[in-house]
Design an enzyme around this catalytic site. Structure first.
Site, PDB file in Angstrom:
ATOM      1  N   ASP A 112       0.813  -1.224   0.000  1.00  0.00           N
ATOM      2  CA  ASP A 112       0.000   0.000   0.000  1.00  0.00           C
ATOM      3  C   ASP A 112       0.847   1.275   0.000  1.00  0.00           C
ATOM      4  O   ASP A 112       0.342   2.343  -0.310  1.00  0.00           O
ATOM      5  CB  ASP A 112      -0.931   0.022   1.218  1.00  0.00           C
ATOM      6  CG  ASP A 112      -1.994  -1.064   1.121  1.00  0.00           C
ATOM      7  OD1 ASP A 112      -2.401  -1.384  -0.004  1.00  0.00           O
ATOM      8  OD2 ASP A 112      -2.401  -1.594   2.167  1.00  0.00           O
ATOM      9  N   ARG A 134      -7.384   0.774   0.081  1.00  0.00           N
ATOM     10  CA  ARG A 134      -8.631   1.183   0.739  1.00  0.00           C
ATOM     11  C   ARG A 134      -8.615   2.695   1.002  1.00  0.00           C
ATOM     12  O   ARG A 134      -9.594   3.373   0.776  1.00  0.00           O
ATOM     13  CB  ARG A 134      -8.743   0.396   2.051  1.00  0.00           C
ATOM     14  CG  ARG A 134     -10.096   0.419   2.692  1.00  0.00           C
ATOM     15  CD  ARG A 134     -11.059  -0.568   2.084  1.00  0.00           C
ATOM     16  NE  ARG A 134     -12.354  -0.466   2.759  1.00  0.00           N
ATOM     17  CZ  ARG A 134     -13.515  -0.798   2.216  1.00  0.00           C
ATOM     18  NH1 ARG A 134     -13.564  -1.248   0.981  1.00  0.00           N
ATOM     19  NH2 ARG A 134     -14.634  -0.670   2.869  1.00  0.00           N
ATOM     20  N   GLN A 171      -1.731  -9.447  -6.924  1.00  0.00           N
ATOM     21  CA  GLN A 171      -1.107  -8.124  -6.931  1.00  0.00           C
ATOM     22  C   GLN A 171      -0.239  -7.909  -5.694  1.00  0.00           C
ATOM     23  O   GLN A 171       0.658  -7.094  -5.698  1.00  0.00           O
ATOM     24  CB  GLN A 171      -2.131  -6.995  -7.103  1.00  0.00           C
ATOM     25  CG  GLN A 171      -3.121  -6.840  -5.971  1.00  0.00           C
ATOM     26  CD  GLN A 171      -4.287  -5.925  -6.324  1.00  0.00           C
ATOM     27  OE1 GLN A 171      -4.129  -4.755  -6.594  1.00  0.00           O
ATOM     28  NE2 GLN A 171      -5.492  -6.484  -6.306  1.00  0.00           N
TER      29      GLN A 171
END
Lengths: 407, 407
Positions: free
Chosen positions: B143, B190, B300
């Site tokens: 992330d 997110r 991913q």
């Protein structure tokens, strides 16, 4: 007398369909005494009918042709156009008029069942009108469902992609091994289970994930499935199950149709879900544990990530052999693969009557499917393993793979 | 005095989290005067609490340790266990009792925000009880949302996977270019759009796919979106749109929540769909054209297909630097990356106070998001490109990548 080549691609893309295109173009350019230009049809026979073509042979002067070889997807574009059954349809003289205008002597079509149907019709029409144009099909499909050939170009790389991806998914699924979970992987294959079967290559040892593999060839029973999942969870708390999208019950009803009446989107339309999603909901409902379904996306048919060297070389050779076959005077044929032996792997290239191939489907031999339809035999492993071998180094630009594309 | 190392992994896996593990273990074994055993906790701090650990340093005698380096996923297993806020909770003395029993002197935890929270709490408790054990965090997350560091190990390989996969999807989507279509690719993220932003690397030229990219950082308006899709289709009949799973509207409502009340499965349960599926239905309803949504699956975060050499090396170096930092006497720190310049790319390793990092999230600078929230600036490209560079050759067995796994 010098005539031109026209080559086209049709149906779904594969990772190596351009390898065959490269084979046709590069071999076509090696016979200047017999072959003039090498033309490509844009978007298959459908685009060609509208006059869309390019001088793909001219790319040999640039480095674009080399780049095409390892570019996934169909460089020339594709179509899903079916020629009329009736050979007296005006589309046939229309096509042959264009062939004449463009001085075409050799027609190559790279594709699966439907593409071989095109080759069949054109070669039969050519025979009727006594046209000297030669029509040759070059096989291509990740589904591996063509008859009269040991396997098809495109399958080996797709099988390798599926095997590696399922192994990665299994690795990911087991990082939290303190809780039970089921991961269902839905793999392409509507009528034949060749691609889903390749997931067995992800198994590292007897009993390892994927523990259960289901193919369309054997009737699927959801009660038996639930029982097998329950049993498997005892030894494998993070269970991975692989299924073909086209699994069907004993009445030949697709499992994905079980749920197709149910989901409704925000706009009031029916939402279709695949068999994987249906089974995800079924296992959740019946076992109350964590379940996830993963639909392998289009990359299973077009990814360059796990190109098989064997598959790429064979694709290219199929294109080369197609040109040599046409030059030798044959027409109405598809290039096929004859396996002499698996260890060491030995292949011969040949030709088959294209009329025997179109509209047929080759499924997995039933004796290669074991454990009441939930596992795959070692005969299949011996069959598939040679097709996934070898690594292909890709050209890159700015750190990511470089693909050719039509400007 | 010789003390042992304990190293653990926590949170979601990445393609290179084991590179950091390899770095800690290999460096740990180089200081036999100060470091005894190198132990690994199985399933993070949660497994460790139940006594699950292994002598991972012993693997150096086999080729397993080398294999771990390029194996995706968390070799030691992971957990999502959060230590209590209250440092007087009995779990703390319990943990430190195990540390004492195992003669632990150095604690390394490889993970993201939550893992840094664990390092923070343990180091603060250690200070309270005047324990000499040193606690160091090694960053990891696809992330890329950790503060106090230029970027995080794991992001570069995930970014490369996303870029390559989106390019493949775009190639696949354009093979039938005679009909309009929209392909929506939903990418993990997110709250921060770092990973979806990397899809811009798939763009080959100005105006190429993916034409539209949406991130959670900017409010998403579905009417504006439909207008942009309509406009983009004029120039790009096979449109590819990339979105973060976490795109939200101006009221901070996730787009995926728009549809969450709608779908019902065969068993009468609510079916949750992602933002991609919602937008697929929206575009179908409003424009009546062919639309497909693709949710990039767990690969991913865990695929070895497009490992970045830079990312893998930096991950390993972070592990090595963590050991050296602990040996130098520091504790309560996370290893961080300081970029000196992008061209040529130059990085320095440093340390940051772990208390500043846990429970924070770094999002993309708003001035890197352009075109009213539907595109990404060249500053981002300059930032991300160095992180995706270089190829890693993987060991293979029977033609597919060979991974390490705990027996």
């Amino acid at each position: 007398m010098c005539k031109n080549i026209i080559v086209g691609q049709s149906g779904g893309p594969t990772a190596v369909i351009n390898g065959s295109l490269y084979g046709v173009v590069s071999e076509g350019l090696k016979h200047p005494d017999k072959i003039g230009h090498v033309y490509g049809m844009i978007n298959g026979i459908e685009g060609f009918l509208h006059g869309h073509m390019m001088d793909i042979g001219a790319l040999a002067a640039t480095n674009e042709l080399e780049l095409i070889r390892t570019t996934p997807g169909a460089y020339l574009g594709s179509c899903r156009y079916k020629l009329p059954e009736d050979l007296s349809d005006p589309v046939y003289p229309q096509l042959f008029r264009i062939f004449e205008e463009q001085e075409i002597g050799y027609f190559f079509y790279i594709g699966g069942n439907d593409s071989m149907d095109t080759v069949s019709k054109l070669s039969r029409y050519a025979a009727q009108i006594e046209s000297p144009i030669r029509f040759i099909g070059v096989p291509k499909t990740i589904d591996n469902d063509l008859v009269e050939t040991d396997h098809t170009p495109g399958y080996g790389s797709a099988a390798k992609y599926v095997a590696t991806t399922v192994r990665e998914i299994a690795t990911d699924a087991t990082v939290y091994d303190n809780k039970q979970s089921v991961t269902i992987v839905e793999i392409m294959g509507r009528h034949a289970g060749w691609l889903a079967a390749a997931s067995i290559l992800a198994r590292k040892y007897e009993g390892d994930n994927p523990v259960l593999i289901y193919l369309p060839e054997v009737a699927f029973d959801q009660e038996e499935f639930i029982q097998k999942v329950k049993t498997a969870l005892k030894d494998t708390p993070n269970l991975v199950v692989c299924i073909s999208e086209g699994i069907r019950d004993k009445d030949r009803t697709f499992i994905c149709e079980y749920s197709s009446e149910v989901g409704t989107d925000t706009f009031g339309h029916k939402m279709l879900t695949g068999s994987g999603k249906y089974l995800e909901n079924l296992v959740k409902e019946r076992l109350g544990i964590k379940v996830r379904s993963i639909e392998l996306n289009v990359c299973q048919r077009c990814s360059c990530a796990h190109l098989s060297r064997v598959d790429l070389d064979e694709s290219e050779n199929a294109g080369i052999y197609a040109v040599l076959t046409a030059l030798s005077g044959e027409t109405g044929k598809m290039i096929n693969f004859i396996r002499n032996k698996s260890v060491p792997y030995e292949l011969t290239y040949g030709t088959a009557d294209v009329n025997l191939i179109c509209n047929q489907e080759k499924t997995i031999p039933l004796n290669w499917i074991t454990n009441d339809g939930s596992d795959i035999s070692s005969e299949f492993i011996d069959y598939v393993r040679p097709l996934t071998q070898g690594y292909v180094e890709l050209p890159t630009k700015n750190g990511i793979p470089l693909f050719a594309y039509r400007k």
